[in-house]
Enzyme design. Structure first.
Site, PDB file in Angstrom:
ATOM      1  N   ASP A  54      -4.375  -0.543  -8.239  1.00 19.35           N
ATOM      2  CA  ASP A  54      -3.450  -0.843  -7.140  1.00 19.35           C
ATOM      3  C   ASP A  54      -2.713  -2.161  -7.341  1.00 19.35           C
ATOM      4  O   ASP A  54      -2.680  -3.020  -6.448  1.00 19.35           O
ATOM      5  CB  ASP A  54      -4.198  -0.884  -5.803  1.00 19.35           C
ATOM      6  CG  ASP A  54      -5.101   0.321  -5.595  1.00 19.35           C
ATOM      7  OD1 ASP A  54      -4.748   1.414  -6.049  1.00 19.35           O
ATOM      8  OD2 ASP A  54      -6.169   0.159  -4.968  1.00 19.35           O
ATOM      9  N   GLU A 231       0.240   7.765   0.324  1.00 16.46           N
ATOM     10  CA  GLU A 231      -0.202   6.390   0.499  1.00 16.46           C
ATOM     11  C   GLU A 231       0.554   5.492  -0.475  1.00 16.46           C
ATOM     12  O   GLU A 231       1.439   5.940  -1.203  1.00 16.46           O
ATOM     13  CB  GLU A 231      -1.710   6.278   0.261  1.00 16.46           C
ATOM     14  CG  GLU A 231      -2.155   6.673  -1.131  1.00 16.46           C
ATOM     15  CD  GLU A 231      -3.676   6.657  -1.307  1.00 16.46           C
ATOM     16  OE1 GLU A 231      -4.397   6.665  -0.289  1.00 16.46           O
ATOM     17  OE2 GLU A 231      -4.131   6.634  -2.468  1.00 16.46           O
TER      18      GLU A 231
END
Length: 358
Positions: A54, A231
């Site tokens: 991420d 997401e």
């Protein structure tokens, strides 16, 4: 006396000529730097051969790129929100963490620090992050926190409470976008719920107004069901459109063995939508070398070229642990982004890498 005066005048004239020559030289160097910002830095994926899920990235005033990633374990030590630094987006080094195990905020659960976003605003660096709420009920309540520093390496001071709190994993994956009209927006979402957008206060510490459902899970029926869960939003402005890059559907099941993840994109003339889906989604998905690429950031090099930083599992080299950090060029075709011609992450040497100012 006259000879002395003339001699002094010659010295001063010579000194002024030297100053003028130095100034002209500096201008010529500057002009050349504008015309030729540097040579491309070759690279081969992964650009960071360790667990760095991420990734979020920005370029700081000191000329370095800084990335912050999801928690990991380094040499047997739990590391919340690691900070990495690079001069060229290719060669990365560890530069500490936003928090240590000893100073994690007391409203959080110490080993839940995911999906950060680093941004710069009004002389300060902000790291927004996803965490689990420490409410002593062992619930699955999740929240988005923020910590602030004068330098991207810290030290960071946490707000002391969540910017947003939710009852489940729908309140994760924050991203902050500063629009041209001075408005600020926060985006977040997951867990089969929409990606939300909401105006952020000027100080970055709270949201204001009502949230908007920007993109829904399953809204566009993307091939292979990649959008059953959406997401990891990242928004950029290009010409007249706001482009939202986002990921789905499941990033890391069974340590990646059953992960089903890719990057998609949509665009809108407004930062909060409605968004138009790209018919060619996903723009980045697995190939025979890398599995489950996703949760990307977008950054420009010194030549103005767009690059995507993201994570993926390496299927070939078992020594590359976890979700390694990847880099690939973003090309634009008919006002839509394209990565590696739609062939998934690059695996061969890329000679035309990021261009960095000399």
């Amino acid at each position: 006396m006259g000879r002395v005066f003339k001699a002094k005048r010659r010295v001063w004239i010579g000194f002024l000529l030297i100053l003028c020559a130095a100034a002209v030289g500096a201008v010529l160097v500057w002009m050349q730097a504008q015309e030729d910002p540097g040579e491309p830095v070759p690279y081969t994926n992964p650009v960071y051969r360790s667990d760095a899920p991420d990734p979020t990235v920005l370029k700081a005033d000191d000329g370095y790129y800084y990335a912050v990633t999801t928690q990991t374990t380094r040499n047997g030590t739990f590391t919340p929100l690691p900070i990495l630094r690079s001069k060229d987006l290719v060669h990365w080094e560890e530069r500490g963490t936003v928090f240590t195990v000893e100073n994690v905020p007391d409203w959080t659960v110490y080993n839940y620090f995911w999906a950060p976003h680093i941004t710069y605003y009004d002389g300060k660096y902000y790291v927004y992050y996803s965490t689990m709420l420490n409410d002593d009920d062992e619930s699955t309540g999740m929240g988005i926190g923020v910590a602030v520093a004068d330098h991207p390496e810290g030290p960071y001071k946490d707000k002391g409470e969540p910017v947003l709190a939710g009852i489940s994993f729908d309140t994760i994956d924050p991203f902050v976008y500063d629009d041209e009209d001075s408005k600020r927006y926060m985006y977040w979402g997951s867990n089969g719920m929409p990606i939300y957008a909401q105006e952020l206060s000027a100080d970055g510490m709270s949201v204001v107004g009502e949230k908007t459902e920007a993109i829904w899970a399953g809204q566009f029926d993307v091939r292979d069901g990649y959008d059953k869960l959406v997401e990891a939003p990242w928004v950029i402005k290009r010409a007249n459109y706001y482009y939202m890059f986002y990921s789905g559907d499941y990033c890391c099941q069974d340590s990646g063995h059953n992960a089903h993840y890719s990057v998609m994109v949509a665009r809108s003339e407004s930062p909060v939508g409605p968004f138009e889906i790209y018919a060619g989604n996903p723009i980045l998905e697995m190939n025979d070398r890398f599995l489950a690429p996703g949760h990307n950031a977008v950054i420009q090099d010194d030549a103005g070229q767009d690059w995507m930083l993201y994570h993926a599992y390496d299927l070939i080299h078992p020594d590359v642990s976890g979700r390694a950090m990847m880099l690939d060029r973003i090309d634009w075709l008919n006002d839509w982004p394209v990565i590696n011609g739609g062939q998934g992450p690059t695996s061969e040497l890329q000679s035309e890498g990021p261009v960095i100012q000399r």
